[in-house]
Design an enzyme around this catalytic site. Structure first.
Site, PDB file in Angstrom:
ATOM      1  N   HIS A 210       0.822  -1.216   0.000  1.00 46.10           N
ATOM      2  CA  HIS A 210       0.000   0.000   0.000  1.00 46.10           C
ATOM      3  C   HIS A 210       0.856   1.265   0.000  1.00 46.10           C
ATOM      4  CE1 HIS A 210      -3.633  -2.397   1.027  1.00 46.10           C
ATOM      5  NE2 HIS A 210      -2.778  -3.089   1.764  1.00 46.10           N
ATOM      6  N   SER A 342      15.240  18.825 -16.288  1.00 48.08           N
ATOM      7  CA  SER A 342      14.387  20.002 -16.162  1.00 48.08           C
ATOM      8  C   SER A 342      14.976  21.165 -16.944  1.00 48.08           C
ATOM      9  CB  SER A 342      14.237  20.399 -14.696  1.00 48.08           C
ATOM     10  OG  SER A 342      13.538  21.619 -14.567  1.00 48.08           O
ATOM     11  N   LYS A 348      18.676  18.530 -11.883  1.00 46.92           N
ATOM     12  CA  LYS A 348      17.599  17.553 -11.727  1.00 46.92           C
ATOM     13  C   LYS A 348      17.717  16.470 -12.798  1.00 46.92           C
ATOM     14  CE  LYS A 348      12.624  17.321 -10.818  1.00 46.92           C
ATOM     15  NZ  LYS A 348      12.294  16.131 -11.624  1.00 46.92           N
ATOM     16  N   GLU A 355       9.827   6.044 -17.623  1.00 46.16           N
ATOM     17  CA  GLU A 355       8.645   6.752 -18.126  1.00 46.16           C
ATOM     18  C   GLU A 355       8.349   6.398 -19.578  1.00 46.16           C
ATOM     19  OE1 GLU A 355       9.821  10.742 -17.393  1.00 46.16           O
ATOM     20  OE2 GLU A 355       9.680  10.558 -15.213  1.00 46.16           O
TER      21      GLU A 355
END
Length: 489
Positions: A210, A342, A348, A355
């Site tokens: 969870h 980014s 970053k 993805e």
């Protein structure tokens, strides 16, 4: 432009086109998406045409009948088919995906290209493919005189109908793509995950259910779980091939009765095609009417491809989470840094290949809805009329899943590193260690320990020592995380 004829009359065709009148009509009739049939399907269709010509030659059919071919013409026909299969005429297949639902336009496109190229190779009297450029006679000025040349219908399409040849080509295209590309790539991913299983067998970390802290697990065990998921996906792909795609409709012709084909034709073609996809028991279907009427084979096969995509999505997403951070996330594994993440935040770095793979999987999962709808609604009586879009959709699924998984495995999965310090830190801080206290102090007392630890910011071990719930030496034994990663002996 040159003038060609079919049964409906004269058509203008580009001078340099190998296709003929029927293909040109389809180009004019279906200016829909600008998206042509995938080259994998065209190559498979060329291969199937080659197998058909070879079978017809072995049966003596091309050498007899009303328009017999010479041995040289048969050799030219076989050579032309193979050139299509090798991709040498991809630019000669301009018909849109959204066309006649049986794929007749693409089938005739192949017939015309192969016939014209075969006549060119054989240096036949008439190089045109359909049914030779108009040869008017003084007594019958509008009648086409058929010269003794390789004909798109009579020879290239001998013993075939679009209704059995097109689904056969779809199956062969998918078998080649899965067997030669997706299955090996998925196997490679499994092998990398197996290597990580061994490499990280001594890296202990906290498990999660969870998205919340659970009991300890090793990083190796976690990746062993991923490896077994991929192994199951490999099994799904094998099932898709051997139980659904390996049975070919060839030999059924128009409605599955085999009209206008030799009784041995379908079996011979299947045997020839089996040599092109080694390791698979490719054969002619025993149920031609059903095989012509519906595309259950494609629906079932794609559902298993979709199932593999679901598994792959899950693994890529879990790896993305495990690598989140580096300061405010889990950061239990280090994902290879491939590009700036980014346009505004310096330094970053994002999990871009996770993805990309997840997006490819999402497309495959969505494609399965198209396949399901086409299978459910496209079949009436003896034919499913949604085959071109099913072919395009299924081939796209295999292509993008193969490519995305290949680059993910090579540039991301193989380069993952364990952040052992972060993993150990998470175990010691976890409140779920209180689970090990259950057999010794009971569930409710263990819950009180965990809540106190959470409220005060202390570890479970520190609260237990303060409350003296167990002797220190016993507590060390009970809270040893290594004893929590396997069943009690």
């Amino acid at each position: 432009m040159r003038i060609e004829h079919d049964t409906m009359g004269a058509v203008q065709v580009p001078d340099d086109a190998y296709y003929g009148a029927q293909t040109q009509r389809a180009v004019e009739n279906f200016p829909i998406s600008g998206r042509t049939m995938p080259p994998e399907l065209i190559h498979a269709l060329g291969l199937v045409k080659w197998a058909c010509a070879k079978a017809n030659a072995e049966l003596g059919l091309l050498q007899s009948g009303r328009s017999p071919l010479t041995d040289e013409q048969i050799d030219a026909l076989l050579a032309a088919c193979l050139e299509v299969a090798e991709g040498k005429f991809d630019d000669q297949f301009p018909v849109d995906v959204y066309q006649s639902g049986s794929g007749t336009s693409t089938n005739m496109n192949a017939n015309e290209v192969i016939a014209r190229r075969a006549n060119e190779i054989a240096a036949s009297p008439c190089l045109a493919a359909s049914p030779c450029e108009a040869q008017e006679t003084p007594t019958a000025p509008h009648r086409v005189r058929r010269l003794n040349t390789i004909h798109p219908n009579d020879h290239v399409n001998m013993g075939q109908s679009t209704n059995d040849i097109f689904p056969t080509a779809i199956n062969i295209a998918l078998l080649q793509q899965i067997n030669n590309r997706l299955y090996p790539i998925l196997t490679s991913a499994y092998e990398v995950l197996e290597d990580k299983t061994q490499e990280w067998k001594n890296v202990i970390k906290i498990g999660r259910t969870h998205l919340a802290d659970a009991t300890p697990i090793t990083l190796g065990q976690e990746f062993y779980g991923f490896a077994r998921m991929v192994a199951n996906a490999c099994g799904d792909l094998w099932t898709a091939m051997v139980q659904h795609l390996a049975f070919l409709p060839i030999g059924g012709t128009a409605v599955g009765t085999g009209m206008n084909t030799h009784a041995e034709f379908g079996n011979k073609v299947a045997e020839i095609l089996a040599t092109c996809v080694p390791g698979l028991d490719i054969r002619e279907t025993m149920y031609h009417i059903a095989a012509n009427a519906q595309r259950d084979d494609l629906v079932s096969a794609h559902s298993l491809i979709k199932s593999a995509a679901v598994t792959i999505f899950n693994i890529a997403n879990s790896i993305r989470w495990l690598g989140s951070g580096p300061r405010a996330g889990f950061y239990e594994i280090k994902i290879p840094e491939l590009q700036p993440g980014s346009s505004i935040m310096p330094s970053k770095v994002n999990p871009v290949l996770c993805e990309a793979l997840m997006q490819a999987c999402a497309r495959v999962i969505g494609n399965d809805q198209t396949m399901t709808f086409c299978g459910a609604t496209g079949g009436q009586f003896q034919l499913n009329i949604m085959m071109p879009v099913m072919a395009d959709t299924a081939i796209e699924s295999v292509k993008i899943l193969s490519s995305a998984l290949e680059v993910f495995t090579e540039k991301c999965l193989a380069g993952l590193e364990a952040n052992e310090e972060k993993c150990r830190e998470g175990v010691e801080k976890s409140l779920s260690l209180a689970t090990a206290l259950n057999p010794h102090i009971g569930y409710e007392r263990a819950a009180e320990v965990a809540k106190e630890a959470f409220k005060t910011g202390k570890t479970v071990r520190e609260v237990c020592l303060e409350w003296k719930v167990l002797p220190p030496e016993k507590l060390d034994e009970v809270l040893d995380p290594w004893k929590m990663v396997k069943p009690t002996e």
